[in-house]
Design an enzyme around this catalytic site. Structure first.
Site, PDB file in Angstrom:
ATOM      1  N   THR A  18     -11.001  11.758  18.943  1.00  0.00           N
ATOM      2  CA  THR A  18     -10.525  13.126  19.089  1.00  0.00           C
ATOM      3  C   THR A  18      -8.996  13.138  19.040  1.00  0.00           C
ATOM      4  O   THR A  18      -8.344  12.101  19.127  1.00  0.00           O
ATOM      5  CB  THR A  18     -10.990  13.724  20.425  1.00  0.00           C
ATOM      6  OG1 THR A  18     -10.499  12.920  21.497  1.00  0.00           O
ATOM      7  CG2 THR A  18     -12.510  13.800  20.496  1.00  0.00           C
ATOM      8  N   CYS A  19      -8.453  14.325  18.904  1.00  0.00           N
ATOM      9  CA  CYS A  19      -7.003  14.482  18.919  1.00  0.00           C
ATOM     10  C   CYS A  19      -6.520  14.388  20.361  1.00  0.00           C
ATOM     11  O   CYS A  19      -7.262  14.763  21.261  1.00  0.00           O
ATOM     12  CB  CYS A  19      -6.606  15.820  18.310  1.00  0.00           C
ATOM     13  SG  CYS A  19      -6.713  15.774  16.505  1.00  0.00           S
ATOM     14  N   PRO A  20      -5.353  13.866  20.574  1.00  0.00           N
ATOM     15  CA  PRO A  20      -4.318  13.571  19.592  1.00  0.00           C
ATOM     16  C   PRO A  20      -4.443  12.194  18.955  1.00  0.00           C
ATOM     17  O   PRO A  20      -3.636  11.829  18.107  1.00  0.00           O
ATOM     18  CB  PRO A  20      -3.027  13.666  20.391  1.00  0.00           C
ATOM     19  CG  PRO A  20      -3.404  13.158  21.740  1.00  0.00           C
ATOM     20  CD  PRO A  20      -4.831  13.659  21.951  1.00  0.00           C
ATOM     21  N   CYS A  45     -12.871  15.532  14.054  1.00  0.00           N
ATOM     22  CA  CYS A  45     -12.029  16.260  14.994  1.00  0.00           C
ATOM     23  C   CYS A  45     -11.470  17.504  14.304  1.00  0.00           C
ATOM     24  O   CYS A  45     -10.578  17.410  13.461  1.00  0.00           O
ATOM     25  CB  CYS A  45     -10.898  15.367  15.488  1.00  0.00           C
ATOM     26  SG  CYS A  45      -9.768  16.240  16.579  1.00  0.00           S
TER      27      CYS A  45
END
Length: 79
Positions: A18-20, A45
Site C-alpha cells: 500500500t501507499c506510501p 494500491c
C-alpha cells in the site's frame, strides 16, 4: 503513450503493498536504473495514481504509461 518499443527492462511487483510504500519503492528502484532503462510497476494500491506519476516526474523520470484494469494498475517509467 507507450510505444511498441517501450519494453520494460525491469519489473517491480507491488501487488500486496500500500501507499506510501508503493511510491517509495518505485523511486528507490528507479534510482538503480541506468538512463534510458524502463521499469514496469504493478500494484493494486489505488492511491498510487496520486503519488507515483507526479513523484516520478518530479525526480526527472518519464512516465510512459499508466494503465488501470479493474483494481490492477501498471506503470511504465523511463529513467
Amino acid at each position: 503513450m507507450s510505444e511498441q518499443n517501450d519494453i520494460p527492462d525491469y519489473h517491480l511487483d507491488l501487488m500486496g503493498e500500500t501507499c506510501p510504500y508503493v511510491a517509495i519503492a518505485t523511486l528507490e528502484a528507479m534510482a538503480q536504473l541506468q538512463p534510458g532503462e524502463i521499469l514496469e510497476i504493478v500494484t493494486r494500491c489505488s492511491q498510487s495514481i496520486n503519488n507515483v506519476p507526479p513523484d516520478a516526474v518530479n525526480h526527472g523520470f518519464q512516465v510512459l504509461e499508466v494503465q488501470q484494469d479493474g483494481p490492477n494498475i501498471r506503470y511504465l517509467i523511463r529513467r
